[in-house]
Design an enzyme around this catalytic site. Structure first.
Site, PDB file in Angstrom:
ATOM      1  N   HIS A 211     -43.143   4.383 -69.089  1.00 23.79           N
ATOM      2  CA  HIS A 211     -42.702   3.004 -68.806  1.00 23.79           C
ATOM      3  C   HIS A 211     -41.524   3.011 -67.834  1.00 23.79           C
ATOM      4  O   HIS A 211     -41.464   2.213 -66.898  1.00 23.79           O
ATOM      5  CB  HIS A 211     -42.245   2.310 -70.093  1.00 23.79           C
TER       6      HIS A 211
ATOM      7  N   HIS B  83     -44.141   9.157 -73.508  1.00 20.35           N
ATOM      8  CA  HIS B  83     -44.720   7.812 -73.433  1.00 20.35           C
ATOM      9  C   HIS B  83     -43.688   6.825 -72.861  1.00 20.35           C
ATOM     10  O   HIS B  83     -43.962   6.112 -71.888  1.00 20.35           O
ATOM     11  CB  HIS B  83     -45.161   7.383 -74.841  1.00 20.35           C
ATOM     12  N   GLU B  84     -42.508   6.795 -73.469  1.00 19.96           N
ATOM     13  CA  GLU B  84     -41.484   5.828 -73.034  1.00 19.96           C
ATOM     14  C   GLU B  84     -41.024   6.128 -71.605  1.00 19.96           C
ATOM     15  O   GLU B  84     -40.725   5.220 -70.839  1.00 19.96           O
ATOM     16  CB  GLU B  84     -40.299   5.818 -74.008  1.00 19.96           C
TER      17      GLU B  84
END
Length: 648
Positions: free
Chosen positions: A435, A431-432
Site C-alpha cells: 500500500h 502487504h502494508e
C-alpha cells in the site's frame, strides 16, 4: 505533529480545521467565478486537498494517538469536516461551475484524460449525494449521510465490545480462560486458537450472542444506506457503491462469487472431511464439525503436516532483516531505497515510531512513511495503511510529497534483543508496504486520485501482490538470516511454509465467499425478505456449509460492513488480479526490473486517475473475464508437486 505547525497541542485541531474551512470558502467562491477550463478542476482539487489534509490526518490520530485529548479533538475534526463535505456535495452553485465545464465540448476535448476523469469523478460525488434533487430532498440526503456516519461509528464500537456472562454458567475448569469481573466473566473474542473445544464453543456462543441495541443499529444503517441510494436514483446501495469499481455492478459480483463457490465446493468438502477426522481423533465424543472448529483444526492440520511452528521461523525474521529485504526488493524492481530520517521534537506521537524517506535513484525524494510498528496500550490491534497527506502538483509547479503511516502490532522485544516476526507478521509487513509504495508511486497531478485513492476492488492488488513476493524463496533468501548465527533460512522451510498455507485453503476461501455474499444481500434489494439473523443462517448453511448456531448473530461483529459496505468481495477480486500479475509477470523472475517498471507505469502510477480495468489490461495485456479471476484463485490452491515429492 507530522510537521503541521498548528498541531503542537490538541487544540491545534480546531485551528487547523478553521483554517481549512476558511480556505475552502474562498476556493468555493473562486470555483463559482472561474470560466470553464482546466483551472476549474485544479480549484476543485485544491478544495478537496484543503479538507483532506485535516480529515485524513485526523482519521489516523483519532484511532492511534496515545493521548486521549488528541484522539478526542481529532474525532471532532473528522465529524465537522465530514459534515462540510456532505454540504459541499449538495451545493448547487458549486456543482453548476463543474457542469458548465462538462457541458462545454470544446474545452472538454482539449483536456488530458486525467483531468477529464477527475472532473467526472467530482461530478459523480455530486450525483451520488443527490445534487439533481429539489432542495427538500437534498437536505434529506445530507441528513441521511450524517446519520449514516454516526451509525457507522456506533456500530463499529459495538463490534468490539466484550460480552459478559455470570461465571456460574460456565464449568469451573474453563473459567480461567476469560477475564473475571466480580461475578461475571468477560468474553472479548472467539479464542479461535484455544485447544479446548469447550472454551472455543463457549467463546463463540457468548461473544456472538445477539444484542438488541447492536441489531437495531445494523438494521437502521442498512435501511438508511438503502434510502440514500434510492433517493439519489439507484436501485440499491450496492448499485451505488459499485460505481467506478472493477466489478462495476452487483450482477458481476454475484456471478463472480457464485462461480467461485461452485469451483470451490468439492475442495471445501474435502477440507471439512479432513478437519472432521482430526476432530474425531482428538475428541472422539463429539466429532461434528462446528463453526468454532474451522480456524482451530485447519491450524492443527497445517502444523501436523508441515511442522511450521512459528518459533522455528521467528529467529530468521528480525525486523531489521525484513526491512533490509524490502529495501533490496524495491531497489532491484523499482530503483527505490528507504532511508531512516531524524524526526523533530513533537513530530511523532510515540518514541518508537520511525520515519522513512522514500528515494528514487534518479527522481529523488518521493515521500515519507511513518512506521508505527509496536504494540502499546489503547492502540488498535490492526495492521493498516493511512494516507496522512496526498500527493499533488502544486500551483507553483512543485510536487506536494505524499505522507503515509503504516501501523502494525508487533510485540515489543526484550532490551538488546531484536524484534522477531512470525511468518504471518512478516507477510503483513510486506502487504502494508505494498500500500505504501502505491501511495509513493501513484504520483498523480491531482490529490483527489493520488496513490490508494482508487476503486476498493483495485486498492488491495498492490498489497496482496507483495504477499506473493513474501512467499517466494528467491526473495526470502535475500534477507532471512538467523539473528544469532547469520545462517540463511533453509529452502525446504520456505517451501513447507508456502505449502502449509494451502492446507484447508479452499474452506478458508469459502468462508470469505460467504462473508462477501452476506454483504451483497444486506446491501441489495430492500426491504430485506427476512431479519439480518435469518439471512445469516440461510446464507451460512447454503454458501459456507457449517451449521448456524442458535441465538448467535455473527453479523453484529462484522466490522467490515462499515468500511467495505457492498464491497467485501474486493479482497477476493484483488487477490485474483494479484495472482494473475504474479504468475504472468514476476513468477519467472521476481527481480525483473523491466517488469517492475511496467508495473509502476501501468498499475501504480495512475492512483485512481484511470479506470481500474484499463490498468489491469495494461499490465496483463489482455482483458480478464470473471472466469479468469475464478481460475486464478482456484489454481493458487493446487499443491506444488516439487515440494510434495521433497517432503514425502
Amino acid at each position: 505533529l507530522f510537521g503541521v505547525p498548528e498541531l503542537n497541542c490538541p487544540e491545534g485541531f480546531q485551528e487547523a480545521q478553521d483554517k481549512a474551512l476558511q480556505d475552502s470558502e474562498q476556493l468555493v467562491q473562486k470555483a463559482c467565478s472561474t470560466p470553464p477550463g482546466p483551472e476549474t478542476v485544479m480549484i476543485f482539487d485544491q478544495l478537496s486537498d484543503s479538507l483532506c489534509r485535516v480529515a485524513d490526518l485526523a482519521d489516523f490520530v483519532k484511532v492511534a494517538h496515545p493521548d486521549f485529548a488528541f484522539r478526542e479533538a481529532a474525532e471532532e475534526a473528522c465529524r465537522n469536516i465530514g459534515t462540510v463535505v456532505e454540504k459541499l456535495n449538495t451545493d448547487v452553485e458549486l456543482c453548476q461551475s463543474l457542469r458548465r465545464l462538462l457541458a462545454d465540448d470544446t474545452v472538454m476535448s482539449s483536456l488530458d484524460p486525467e483531468t477529464r476523469r477527475v472532473a467526472e469523478l467530482f461530478m459523480f460525488d455530486f450525483e451520488i449525494s443527490g445534487i439533481h434533487l429539489d432542495e427538500e430532498k437534498r437536505k434529506k440526503a445530507v441528513d441521511l449521510n450524517v446519520r449514516i456516519l454516526d451509525l457507522c461509528n456506533e456500530f463499529l464500537i459495538g463490534t468490539h465490545i466484550p460480552n459478559k456472562i455470570d461465571k456460574h454458567v460456565l464449568p469451573e475448569h474453563i473459567r480461567y480462560n476469560f477475564t473475571a469481573e466480580g461475578n461475571y466473566l468477560q468474553v472479548a473474542g472467539l479464542h479461535a486458537d484455544c485447544p479446548d473445544d469447550l472454551v472455543r464453543e463457549a467463546a463463540y456462543k457468548i461473544f456472538l450472542h445477539s444484542n438488541a441495541q447492536q441489531l437495531a443499529r445494523l438494521e437502521e444503517l442498512l435501511a438508511s444506506r438503502n434510502s440514500l441510494a434510492q433517493l439519489v436514483g439507484y436501485d440499491t446501495f450496492a448499485h451505488r457503491a459499485l460505481q467506478g469499481t472493477m466489478a462495476k455492478t452487483p450482477e458481476t459480483v454475484r456471478q463472480f462469487l457464485e462461480k467461485l463457490s461452485e469451483q470451490l465446493s468439492k475442495r471445501t468438502q474435502k477440507d471439512f472431511e479432513m478437519m472432521t477426522k482430526m476432530k474425531m481423533k482428538l475428541n472422539p465424543h463429539n466429532s461434528m464439525l462446528m463453526p468454532w472448529d474451522h480456524p482451530y483444526y485447519s491450524g492443527v492440520l497445517r502444523a501436523e503436516r508441515y511442522n511450521i511452528d512459528p518459533g522455528l521461523y521467528c529467529p530468521f525474521f528480525s525486523l531489521g532483516a525484513c526491512m533490509e529485504g524490502l529495501n533490496s526488493l524495491f531497489s532491484q524492481l523499482l530503483g527505490i531505497s528507504l532511508y531512516a530520517e531524524q524526526t523533530k521534537r513533537g513530530e511523532i506521537w510515540s518514541e518508537d515510531v520511525r520515519k522513512l524517506a522514500v528515494v528514487h535513484e534518479t527522481e529523488g525524494l518521493l515521500g515519507y512513511i511513518y512506521c508505527d510498528f509496536f504494540q502499546r496500550p489503547d492502540k488498535p490491534h490492526q495492521d493498516c495503511h493511512f494516507t496522512v497527506r496526498g500527493g499533488r502538483l502544486k500551483e507553483n509547479g512543485e510536487y506536494q510529497l505524499p505522507v503515509v503511516v503504516l501501523m502494525l502490532s508487533l510485540p515489543n522485544s526484550a532490551r538488546g534483543a531484536p524484534t522477531l516476526l512470525s511468518p504471518g507478521m512478516m507477510e503483513n509487513l510486506f502487504h502494508e508496504m505494498g500500500h505504501a509504495m502505491h501511495s509513493m508511486l501513484g504520483r498523480t497531478r491531482y490529490q483527489h486520485v493520488t496513490g490508494t485513492r482508487c476503486a476498493t476492488d483495485f486498492a488491495e492488488v498492490p498489497s496482496i501482490l507483495m504477499e506473493y513476493f513474501a512467499n517466494d524463496y528467491r526473495v526470502v533468501n535475500q534477507f532471512a538470516r538467523h539473528y544469532k548465527t547469520g545462517q540463511p533460512l533453509p529452502k525446504n522451510m520456505v517451501s513447507r511454509l508456502c505449502e502449509s498455507k494451502k492446507v484447508c485453503a479452499a474452506a478458508d476461501m469459502q468462508l470469505q465467499v460467504f462473508y462477501a455474499v452476506l454483504d451483497q444481500i444486506y446491501h441489495g434489494k430492500h426491504p430485506l425478505k427476512k431479519s439480518t439473523t435469518e439471512i445469516l443462517k440461510e446464507t451460512q448453511e447454503k454458501v459456507y456449509g457449517l451449521p448456524y448456531v442458535h441465538n448467535t448473530a455473527w453479523q453484529l461483529r462484522f466490522s467490515h460492513l462499515v468500511g467495505y459496505g457492498a464491497k467485501y468481495y474486493s479482497y477476493l477480486m484483488s487477490r485474483a488480479v494479484a495472482s494473475m500479475v504474479w504468475k504472468q509477470c514476476f513468477a519467472q523472475n521476481p527481480f525483473d526490473r523491466a517488469m517492475g517498471e511496467r508495473y509502476r507505469r501501468e498499475m501504480l502510477a495512475h492512483g485512481g486517475a484511470k479506470e481500474p480495468m484499463l490498468m489491469v489490461q495494461g499490465m496483463l495485456q489482455k482483458s480478464p473475464s470473471v472466469e479468469d479471476f475464478v481460475d486464478a484463485l482456484v489454481s493458487d490452491l493446487d499443491h506444488d508437486f516439487e515440494t510434495f515429492i521433497m517432503d514425502s
